[in-house]
Design an enzyme around this catalytic site. Structure first.
Site, PDB file in Angstrom:
ATOM      1  N   THR A 294       0.832  -1.195   0.000  1.00 56.77           N
ATOM      2  CA  THR A 294       0.000   0.000   0.000  1.00 56.77           C
ATOM      3  C   THR A 294       0.868   1.246   0.000  1.00 56.77           C
ATOM      4  OG1 THR A 294      -1.721  -1.153   1.236  1.00 56.77           O
ATOM      5  CG2 THR A 294      -1.773   1.246   1.319  1.00 56.77           C
ATOM      6  N   GLY A 295       0.428   2.292  -0.715  1.00 56.51           N
ATOM      7  CA  GLY A 295       1.092   3.583  -0.599  1.00 56.51           C
ATOM      8  C   GLY A 295       1.702   4.075  -1.891  1.00 56.51           C
TER       9      GLY A 295
ATOM     10  N   THR B 100       4.713   4.384  -2.925  1.00 59.65           N
ATOM     11  CA  THR B 100       5.823   3.652  -3.525  1.00 59.65           C
ATOM     12  C   THR B 100       5.349   2.325  -4.092  1.00 59.65           C
ATOM     13  OG1 THR B 100       7.354   4.673  -1.958  1.00 59.65           O
ATOM     14  CG2 THR B 100       8.135   2.734  -3.141  1.00 59.65           C
TER      15      THR B 100
ATOM     16  N   GLY C 271       3.585   1.649   8.232  1.00 59.72           N
ATOM     17  CA  GLY C 271       2.300   2.026   8.781  1.00 59.72           C
ATOM     18  C   GLY C 271       1.961   3.480   8.648  1.00 59.72           C
TER      19      GLY C 271
ATOM     20  N   LYS D 271      14.713   7.269   2.995  1.00 57.99           N
ATOM     21  CA  LYS D 271      14.105   6.402   4.011  1.00 57.99           C
ATOM     22  C   LYS D 271      15.135   5.597   4.807  1.00 57.99           C
ATOM     23  CE  LYS D 271      10.044   7.690   2.629  1.00 57.99           C
ATOM     24  NZ  LYS D 271       9.049   6.771   2.089  1.00 57.99           N
TER      25      LYS D 271
ATOM     26  N   ASP E  78       6.397  -4.198  -1.129  1.00 59.38           N
ATOM     27  CA  ASP E  78       5.785  -3.089  -0.393  1.00 59.38           C
ATOM     28  C   ASP E  78       6.793  -1.964  -0.248  1.00 59.38           C
ATOM     29  OD1 ASP E  78       3.828  -1.709   1.005  1.00 59.38           O
ATOM     30  OD2 ASP E  78       3.490  -3.305   2.468  1.00 59.38           O
ATOM     31  N   GLY E  79       6.351  -0.844   0.313  1.00 60.29           N
ATOM     32  CA  GLY E  79       7.234   0.258   0.655  1.00 60.29           C
ATOM     33  C   GLY E  79       7.520   0.247   2.150  1.00 60.29           C
TER      34      GLY E  79
ATOM     35  N   GLU F 256      -0.511  -5.324   6.060  1.00 57.09           N
ATOM     36  CA  GLU F 256       0.835  -5.359   5.478  1.00 57.09           C
ATOM     37  C   GLU F 256       1.726  -6.352   6.227  1.00 57.09           C
ATOM     38  OE1 GLU F 256       1.252  -0.854   3.626  1.00 57.09           O
ATOM     39  OE2 GLU F 256       1.907  -1.218   5.672  1.00 57.09           O
TER      40      GLU F 256
END
Length: 237
Positions: A32-33, A35, A106, A132, A92-93, A114
């Site tokens: 999700t998100g 990225t 989160g 990051k 995922d990111g 996730e």
């Protein structure tokens, strides 16, 4: 760094991880998100070209489900017969990544599902831009906790006893707190001292009322890092 440049970096990393790791016939978790969406779009593109086929996807949020619907990507529940044996790979990111490839996730509020996908996967891949990266989790980006509403005060009290500073995550376009897809609230907290992320991940879930926390340490991923010079660095644990 300009936002357009960051978006291009994320797009490049999203394409790189799909092209390198996603194979026909896979059971695939999609995150999700801002990225992860680039990886989702790359999967959709390859399916449309028919260079990728026979995949079964698990979507980690309503946002991801909607993107899969738009791109004709077939998705299923982890309880379905198609995915009940687990996932081959989840992409995922992350909000922060430390030198051990431990994560904080989160920021988008989808940490519960996730983590379900991450820990149900044989392989795990994380896409980030270089901003990051951090030397130590828990001091910069806040760590989220998904908490049942009735436990809010008691969980805050327990976190403060551990030495954390805690805030209730507020919604942007409605009055009041963020409510997750599972009807819970999110508390964000920080520590101003060094912590052990694997130990903290286990300890936080012992607090009554905590549903899940944003430390991801039990399945260290391959991390695809988009650098500002246009390169993609791959870092394994």
């Amino acid at each position: 760094m300009e936002q357009d440049a960051v978006s291009l970096m994320k797009e490049a990393a999203g394409k790189a991880v799909v092209d390198k790791m996603v194979k026909c016939g896979m059971k695939l978790g999609l995150g999700t998100g801002s990225t992860a969406i680039h990886a989702i779009r790359r999967v959709g593109e390859l399916l449309e070209q028919k260079t990728l086929y026979d995949i079964c996807v698990f979507a980690t949020s309503f946002q991801t489900e909607m993107e899969c619907e738009k791109l004709n990507i077939p998705f299923y529940s982890l309880n379905s017969k198609e995915l009940s044996s687990g996932l081959d790979l989840t992409i995922d990111g992350a909000d922060e990544v430390d030198p051990n490839n431990h994560l904080i996730k989160g920021g988008g509020g989808a940490l519960l599902i996730e983590k379900l996908a991450a820990y149900a996967s044989t392989d795990y891949a994380i896409i980030i831009d270089e901003s990051k990266l951090t030397d130590q989790l828990g001091g910069g980006f806040p760590v989220p906790l998904e908490v049942i509403p009735a436990a809010r005060v008691q969980v805050i009290r327990a976190l403060e006893k551990l030495g954390a500073s805690v805030t209730l995550r507020e919604a942007l376009r409605k009055a009041g707190p963020v409510i997750t897809e599972h009807g819970n609230i999110i508390l964000d907290f920080r520590f101003n001292f060094l912590i052990d992320p694997p130990l903290m991940e286990a300890d936080l879930n012992q607090i009554p009322g905590v549903v899940e926390n944003g430390f991801f340490t039990r399945n260290p991923p391959i991390v695809f890092i988009a650098r500002s010079d246009g390169t993609i660095e791959t870092r394994e644990h």
